[in-house]
Write a protein that holds these residues in place. Sequence first.
Motif, short mmCIF file in Angstrom:
data_model
loop_
_atom_site.label_atom_id
_atom_site.label_comp_id
_atom_site.label_asym_id
_atom_site.label_seq_id
_atom_site.Cartn_x
_atom_site.Cartn_y
_atom_site.Cartn_z
N GLN A 183 2.61 0.02 -8.81
CA GLN A 183 1.44 -0.86 -8.80
C GLN A 183 1.09 -1.32 -10.22
O GLN A 183 0.74 -2.49 -10.44
N ALA A 184 1.19 -0.41 -11.18
CA ALA A 184 0.90 -0.77 -12.57
C ALA A 184 1.90 -1.82 -13.07
O ALA A 184 1.54 -2.75 -13.80
N TRP B 74 -0.82 4.82 -0.30
CA TRP B 74 -1.67 5.05 -1.47
C TRP B 74 -2.81 4.06 -1.42
O TRP B 74 -2.68 2.98 -0.84
N GLU B 75 -3.94 4.42 -2.02
CA GLU B 75 -4.99 3.44 -2.21
C GLU B 75 -4.52 2.44 -3.26
O GLU B 75 -3.87 2.80 -4.23
N PRO C 131 1.54 4.57 -7.66
CA PRO C 131 0.73 4.01 -8.75
C PRO C 131 1.55 3.41 -9.89
O PRO C 131 1.16 2.39 -10.46
N SER D 80 0.81 -1.22 0.00
CA SER D 80 0.00 0.00 0.00
C SER D 80 0.85 1.27 0.00
O SER D 80 0.30 2.37 -0.13
N GLU E 130 -13.15 5.03 -4.03
CA GLU E 130 -11.77 4.68 -4.35
C GLU E 130 -11.21 3.70 -3.32
O GLU E 130 -10.46 2.79 -3.67
N ARG F 267 -12.55 0.25 -4.00
CA ARG F 267 -11.96 -0.32 -5.21
C ARG F 267 -10.62 -1.00 -4.90
O ARG F 267 -10.17 -1.86 -5.65
N GLY F 268 -10.00 -0.59 -3.80
CA GLY F 268 -8.73 -1.18 -3.41
C GLY F 268 -8.88 -2.45 -2.59
O GLY F 268 -7.89 -2.98 -2.09
N SER G 169 -4.71 0.29 -6.44
CA SER G 169 -5.45 0.49 -7.69
C SER G 169 -6.43 -0.65 -7.89
O SER G 169 -6.19 -1.79 -7.48
N ALA G 170 -7.56 -0.35 -8.54
CA ALA G 170 -8.61 -1.35 -8.75
C ALA G 170 -8.11 -2.56 -9.54
O ALA G 170 -8.41 -3.70 -9.18
#
Length: 390
Positions: free
Chosen positions: A124-125, A161-162, A121, A117, A233, A236-237, A164-165
């Motif tokens: 995470q991608a 960070w949240e 982003p 977490s 959001e 979604r996490g 990502s979905a």
Amino acid sequence: MTLDIAADLLALLSATTTEPRPDTQLEALTLAVAADLPVLLWGAPGIGKTAALTQLATSLDLPLTTVIASVHEPTDFSGLPVIGDDPAVHGVPMAPPDWAVRLVKAGRGLLFLDELSTAPPAVQAALLRLVLERRVGALTLPPGVRIVAAANPRGSAADGWELSAPLANRFVHLQWTYDHAVVVRGLGGTWPRSALPRLDPARLVDAVAYARRAVGEVLTARPKLVHQLPQSETKRGGAWPSPRTWEMAVRLIAFGTAAGTSREVLSMLVRGVVGDGPGLELLAGLDRMDLPDPEALLADPGNAVLPERGDLRQAVLDGVVEAVRNNGGRERWEAAWAVLVRALDGGAPDLLVVPAGELAALRRDDWPLPAGLERLAGAMNVAQLAGTGR
């Protein structure tokens, strides 16, 4: 010399033993690992998520590779381009990191992605392909490698960070909490031992059919549950329903059924992939599938085995009455009364009020009163049970 003595003391402190101990969290984690699904442990800092993974790797005899996601660059997971002799002919390969090479050489292992977490982003991608396809640069991790991650809720994470979905939808989400008794005994030198579930070879085919039927029935009745991307959001996490996570639910139910897993553990797992609401609907569907066949109860009412849970027992009795309504006859009607008398032995006479009234309404004038009717008098008026008080 002082440091040598200190090293001896540290070795004594780190020496611990394990023991078999029921632990639903650990059982859910090992079942998901056996099912080869990525798991994400959510919990506050310092409650033992990393220690649990270390113990899991030791118990399963898997080499543990820990990667702190937040301190890596996206290229550490997607690979760095390495230009060869003739890029126009051979292309540009993506060089994997050293930890991925070690896992491939070992052929097996537990890859622990910690602090997920706090990964930005872009990282995470880059993790998407690793988590779903097991690809790291030009390498594919072997089937013997399992992936488990850990994360802190955003409120307790350092620069969190949240999730990502797309990344969240690839994990089995388990809420990790500490057990006071386990912590106390562990600090005394004995921790619970984890073990892979024992799958019954004779149940594999039926377990797959059972899992597919359960998910199919829920989605047929509730088509809107096939895909529901949360509006929030934060949600979604976490776990939410999609075709991918329903497929994960099929796998978890199949593994849980073949292993004889408890409903509590199965509940943690299915809610951890499709979310609480859809997961509870799926569990309710499993309960209905496990109910005894009304026709089997009518064929042998004297040996009827009814569920202990009140709601399930009520559903069974309603099913018996409905079966008589659809296909009547004196013998079936009397057998249904025998089932109700049998249900009275399990307590909760209030559950008999509705089915007894409906069954009494099905009596024909030339049918004698059923045997054992007097035993139901405490639940309803005898005249109503006999069909004369309507």
